[in-house]
Write a protein that holds these residues in place. Structure first.
Motif, PDB file in Angstrom:
ATOM      1  N   ASP A  53       2.391   0.303  -5.584  1.00 22.51           N
ATOM      2  CA  ASP A  53       1.492  -0.302  -6.570  1.00 22.51           C
ATOM      3  C   ASP A  53       0.705  -1.422  -5.904  1.00 22.51           C
ATOM      4  OD1 ASP A  53       2.909  -2.915  -6.841  1.00 22.51           O
ATOM      5  OD2 ASP A  53       4.536  -1.646  -7.600  1.00 22.51           O
ATOM      6  N   ASN A  54      -0.202  -1.997  -6.658  1.00 24.88           N
ATOM      7  CA  ASN A  54      -1.021  -3.094  -6.132  1.00 24.88           C
ATOM      8  C   ASN A  54      -0.660  -4.427  -6.763  1.00 24.88           C
ATOM      9  OD1 ASN A  54      -1.949  -2.541  -8.690  1.00 24.88           O
ATOM     10  ND2 ASN A  54      -4.123  -2.808  -8.210  1.00 24.88           N
ATOM     11  N   GLY A  60      -5.035   3.716  -0.580  1.00 24.34           N
ATOM     12  CA  GLY A  60      -6.135   4.194  -1.409  1.00 24.34           C
ATOM     13  C   GLY A  60      -6.272   3.502  -2.718  1.00 24.34           C
ATOM     14  N   LEU A  61      -5.335   2.592  -3.037  1.00 24.21           N
ATOM     15  CA  LEU A  61      -5.406   1.881  -4.314  1.00 24.21           C
ATOM     16  C   LEU A  61      -5.777   0.423  -4.112  1.00 24.21           C
ATOM     17  CD1 LEU A  61      -2.317   3.369  -6.139  1.00 24.21           C
ATOM     18  CD2 LEU A  61      -4.715   3.993  -6.427  1.00 24.21           C
ATOM     19  N   ASN A  62      -6.223   0.131  -2.925  1.00 25.50           N
ATOM     20  CA  ASN A  62      -6.663  -1.231  -2.624  1.00 25.50           C
ATOM     21  C   ASN A  62      -5.546  -2.244  -2.896  1.00 25.50           C
ATOM     22  OD1 ASN A  62      -8.381  -3.234  -1.785  1.00 25.50           O
ATOM     23  ND2 ASN A  62      -9.339  -3.507  -3.816  1.00 25.50           N
ATOM     24  N   VAL A  63      -4.332  -1.931  -2.372  1.00 20.51           N
ATOM     25  CA  VAL A  63      -3.213  -2.829  -2.606  1.00 20.51           C
ATOM     26  C   VAL A  63      -3.278  -4.055  -1.722  1.00 20.51           C
ATOM     27  CG1 VAL A  63      -1.721  -0.974  -3.356  1.00 20.51           C
ATOM     28  CG2 VAL A  63      -1.788  -1.566  -0.936  1.00 20.51           C
ATOM     29  N   GLY A  64      -4.055  -3.991  -0.657  1.00 23.34           N
ATOM     30  CA  GLY A  64      -4.172  -5.136   0.223  1.00 23.34           C
ATOM     31  C   GLY A  64      -2.871  -5.400   0.938  1.00 23.34           C
ATOM     32  N   ALA A  65      -2.556  -6.669   1.140  1.00 27.14           N
ATOM     33  CA  ALA A  65      -1.341  -7.040   1.860  1.00 27.14           C
ATOM     34  C   ALA A  65      -0.148  -7.112   0.939  1.00 27.14           C
ATOM     35  CB  ALA A  65      -1.538  -8.380   2.560  1.00 27.14           C
ATOM     36  N   GLN A  66      -0.354  -6.967  -0.402  1.00 26.27           N
ATOM     37  CA  GLN A  66       0.746  -7.049  -1.343  1.00 26.27           C
ATOM     38  C   GLN A  66       1.046  -5.671  -1.908  1.00 26.27           C
ATOM     39  OE1 GLN A  66       2.572  -9.750  -1.929  1.00 26.27           O
ATOM     40  NE2 GLN A  66       1.383 -10.844  -0.375  1.00 26.27           N
ATOM     41  N   ASN A 115       7.070  -4.252   1.149  1.00 25.84           N
ATOM     42  CA  ASN A 115       5.882  -4.834   0.517  1.00 25.84           C
ATOM     43  C   ASN A 115       4.653  -4.436   1.327  1.00 25.84           C
ATOM     44  OD1 ASN A 115       6.945  -6.179  -1.687  1.00 25.84           O
ATOM     45  ND2 ASN A 115       7.410  -8.022  -0.501  1.00 25.84           N
ATOM     46  N   GLY A 116       3.626  -3.925   0.668  1.00 21.42           N
ATOM     47  CA  GLY A 116       2.335  -3.661   1.287  1.00 21.42           C
ATOM     48  C   GLY A 116       2.457  -2.790   2.516  1.00 21.42           C
ATOM     49  N   PRO A 117       1.751  -3.119   3.604  1.00 19.87           N
ATOM     50  CA  PRO A 117       1.746  -2.290   4.813  1.00 19.87           C
ATOM     51  C   PRO A 117       3.120  -2.182   5.472  1.00 19.87           C
ATOM     52  CG  PRO A 117      -0.105  -3.824   4.818  1.00 19.87           C
ATOM     53  CD  PRO A 117       0.770  -4.220   3.671  1.00 19.87           C
ATOM     54  N   ASP A 118       4.028  -3.132   5.167  1.00 17.07           N
ATOM     55  CA  ASP A 118       5.365  -3.059   5.764  1.00 17.07           C
ATOM     56  C   ASP A 118       6.100  -1.802   5.373  1.00 17.07           C
ATOM     57  OD1 ASP A 118       4.894  -5.442   6.941  1.00 17.07           O
ATOM     58  OD2 ASP A 118       5.845  -6.625   5.347  1.00 17.07           O
ATOM     59  N   GLY A 119       5.603  -1.182   4.322  1.00 12.10           N
ATOM     60  CA  GLY A 119       6.257   0.059   3.906  1.00 12.10           C
ATOM     61  C   GLY A 119       5.907   1.226   4.765  1.00 12.10           C
ATOM     62  N   GLY A 120       4.933   1.060   5.649  1.00 11.45           N
ATOM     63  CA  GLY A 120       4.614   2.146   6.562  1.00 11.45           C
ATOM     64  C   GLY A 120       3.545   3.065   6.045  1.00 11.45           C
ATOM     65  N   ASP A 121       2.892   2.756   4.896  1.00 13.33           N
ATOM     66  CA  ASP A 121       1.898   3.646   4.327  1.00 13.33           C
ATOM     67  C   ASP A 121       0.479   3.219   4.653  1.00 13.33           C
ATOM     68  OD1 ASP A 121       3.393   5.634   2.545  1.00 13.33           O
ATOM     69  OD2 ASP A 121       4.319   3.699   2.106  1.00 13.33           O
ATOM     70  N   GLY A 122       0.306   2.004   5.188  1.00 12.03           N
ATOM     71  CA  GLY A 122      -1.044   1.517   5.472  1.00 12.03           C
ATOM     72  C   GLY A 122      -1.859   1.417   4.209  1.00 12.03           C
ATOM     73  N   ASP A 123      -3.105   1.775   4.277  1.00 12.84           N
ATOM     74  CA  ASP A 123      -4.001   1.739   3.103  1.00 12.84           C
ATOM     75  C   ASP A 123      -3.669   2.912   2.218  1.00 12.84           C
ATOM     76  OD1 ASP A 123      -5.922   1.399   1.278  1.00 12.84           O
ATOM     77  OD2 ASP A 123      -7.644   1.700   2.616  1.00 12.84           O
TER      78      ASP A 123
END
Length: 596
Positions: free
Chosen positions: A502-503, A562-568, A552-560
């Motif tokens: 989620d974002n 597509g939902l514009n979650v940013g760093a969170q 949290n965010g990119p730490d999950g390994g998914d990168g972007d």
């Protein structure tokens, strides 16, 4: 250490503890009997030698000495012989009469080899038997030694032979004497039955042999310092030809000692049992012990070893091992009891497995029907509000979503659903939430066809979607977006990944650490019952092949995403094993991709 504590070692030790004293006692009795025989034979031979010395040797020596004294004091020819010159006829006549009387009396003293008379002034030595050359050097010996007093019988070497000599001085220049060959003194002892290897010999005060003997130099070296011991005890000589018992007695009138050597084999010839028992007893005991050990191994240790092996097989989980029936009643009872016990354990284990399966199925059904009553109340409240606003189409739509939602949750007879069915149920849930928050919630579900048919426990994904909305969505006007995606595992082709992201603001650091450490799985944590529910059901269904990752965010390994979650944004990844398409029938699969 385990060997010392084994029953086999203790039994063998007990047998040895009982048998060893018996063998030791028998051996002690055997050697004691041999010792007694030696003592008795030594004492008997010692007494016999004493008797021969006293009655045959010393008596002859004493009588001969007395006889010479009598002749020296009563024979006028002896007393007057020194009055005449050697060339005088009277000297020769008197000397002949003296020798003739000696010869006449020699019959009475048959042990004496010869009597002699010695005129010192003329250096004339005359013997009764043989020639004076037999005692060559005897005249010099008489001149050098003071014979003024009556002396003991003395050992005198005569060439390679030895003899006993005694002298009596009849006048200053006339000496009477007697010579005894030591070999003749041994004649009475040859009557003793000493057997093969036995012998009698004479030694002097220094232990030097005076007659022929088979004693070795080592034997003589052993005897010499122990001559005094022979007066009261015996000696046991260990020679190359065998052991011999030595007894001896010293003459009281001379410095000679008579030694009697008796072979030990002859001593024990009358005790063959004791002689053989010294070897038979230990050999027989070892043989009996070996046979007994073999018997114990066959009738006791081998069945016990099989029983222990069977117990170990049961501990290792092998319940098919069975013991063979034994001939012994007790061991046969143990074998049949073990076999019966193994059968009962096997049946009990099967029953426990079946019971555990029933319990797991019941637990799965129970966990499956755990729902949040607030969701139902909120849903009914939304329907009520829509009906009040007379939005009948929305009421119908809401009612259909809610009906599908209830239909999915109350199917407790199914232990698993497909990924497609689970995500369709989540879509109904999200549509209901969108009707609750029409401008604040959006979602996206992406699933590829290979993963839609994979079986998973029911309601495995919904708790994470529900937690995302409850804890991540805020009312500040920004649209909250939820994305659900199924794809292959990047490293393991035997597993796939379900991701819920989620974002929102993401997990608080302390809460994320708690989730990653596994403490969320504590059932007592009331706010986290949904997560514990999912983890518990995944473990029941997949074991350790499934896991859940939080980030949290990119730490999950998914990168972007597509939902514009940013760093969170919170990210939950369910890593699940492939199990094939196991759909139990039911609703249609979700489309490969659809957006709410």
């Amino acid at each position: 250490m385990n060997v010392l504590r084994s029953l086999q070692f203790k039994l063998l030790l007990g047998i040895f503890a009982v048998l060893a004293p018996l063998v030791a006692y028998l051996l002690y009795n055997n050697f004691y009997a041999i010792h007694v025989v030696r003592e008795k034979v030594a004492s008997s031979n010692g007494d016999l030698v004493d008797m021969f010395i006293q009655s045959k040797v010393d008596q002859v020596l004493e009588d001969t000495g007395k006889y010479l004294l009598t002749r020296a004091g009563s024979d006028p020819d002896v007393m007057s012989l020194n009055l005449f010159d050697y060339n005088d006829g009277e000297y020769q006549l008197r000397k002949v009469r003296i020798i003739n009387r000696f010869r006449d009396d020699l019959v009475l003293y048959n042990t004496i080899d010869t009597f002699f008379v010695y005129a010192r002034n003329a250096r004339d030595l005359t013997v009764t038997e043989g020639s004076s050359e037999r005692l060559a050097g005897f005249a010099d010996w008489l001149d050098k030694n003071d014979r003024s007093a009556n002396s003991r019988w003395t050992v005198f070497p005569n060439g390679s032979e030895y003899g006993l000599v005694t002298t009596v001085q009849a006048s200053p220049d006339v000496i009477l004497g007697a010579w005894i060959d030591l070999g003749s003194l041994l004649e009475p002892f040859r009557q003793l039955n000493l057997g093969g290897g036995g012998e009698v010999t004479i030694v002097d005060a220094q232990g030097r042999p005076l007659t022929a003997t088979t004693l070795t130099e080592e034997g003589l070296e052993y005897i010499r310092p122990r001559l005094a011991q022979l007066d009261s005890d015996y000696l046991l000589l260990d020679e190359p030809s065998g052991k011999r018992l030595a007894v001896g007695t010293k003459s009281r009138l001379s410095d000679i000692r008579v030694l009697v050597l008796v072979p030990e084999q002859n001593l024990l010839s009358r005790l063959p049992f004791f002689l053989r028992a010294a070897w038979i007893i230990p050999i027989g005991a070892a043989l009996v012990l070996s046979l007994y050990v073999l018997l114990l191994k066959r009738v006791l240790f081998t069945p016990l070893r099989d029983l222990i092996r069977g117990m170990r097989r049961i501990i290792q989980g092998d319940l098919n091992f069975r013991l063979a029936e034994d001939r012994s009643r007790e061991l046969s009872f143990l074998a049949s009891t073990y076999n019966s016990m193994a059968d009962q354990i096997k049946q009990l284990r099967i029953g426990i497995y079946e019971q555990e399966l029933l319990v797991k199925k019941a637990e799965l059904k129970h966990l499956q029907v755990q729902i949040n009553p607030h969701f139902y109340l909120n849903s009914l409240h939304i329907i009520y509000n829509l009906a009040t606003l007379q939005l009948h189409k929305n009421v119908q739509k809401m009612s259909l979503y809610l009906a599908d939602y209830f239909k999915f949750t109350i199917r407790t007879h199914r232990t698993h659903v497909t990924v497609g069915e689970e995500l369709k149920h989540i879509r109904n849930y999200l549509e209901i939430q969108k009707m609750r928050y029409p401008d604040q919630l959006d979602y996206e579900i992406e699933i590829e066809e290979p993963w839609s048919g994979q079986p998973i426990p029911a309601l495995s994904v919904q708790p994470f979607v529900e937690n995302a909305i409850v804890h991540g969505m805020s009312m500040d006007g920004e649209t909250f977006r939820v994305r659900i995606q199924a794809k292959e595992h990047p490293e393991d082709p035997e597993r796939f990944v379900l991701t819920v992201s989620d974002n929102g603001p993401g997990f608080p650091p302390e809460y994320l650490e708690k989730l990653r450490s596994g403490r969320y799985a504590e059932e007592g944590e009331g706010d986290h019952i949904g997560i514990w529910n999912v983890i518990h059901r995944l473990n029941l269904y997949f074991g350790d092949r499934a896991k859940i990752e939080f980030a949290n965010g990119p730490d999950g390994g998914d990168g972007d995403n597509g939902l514009n979650v940013g760093a969170q944004g919170a990210v939950v990844r369910l890593v699940l094993p492939l199990a094939g398409d196991i759909s139990e029938g039911g609703d249609d699969h979700v489309q490969s991709a659809y957006r709410g």
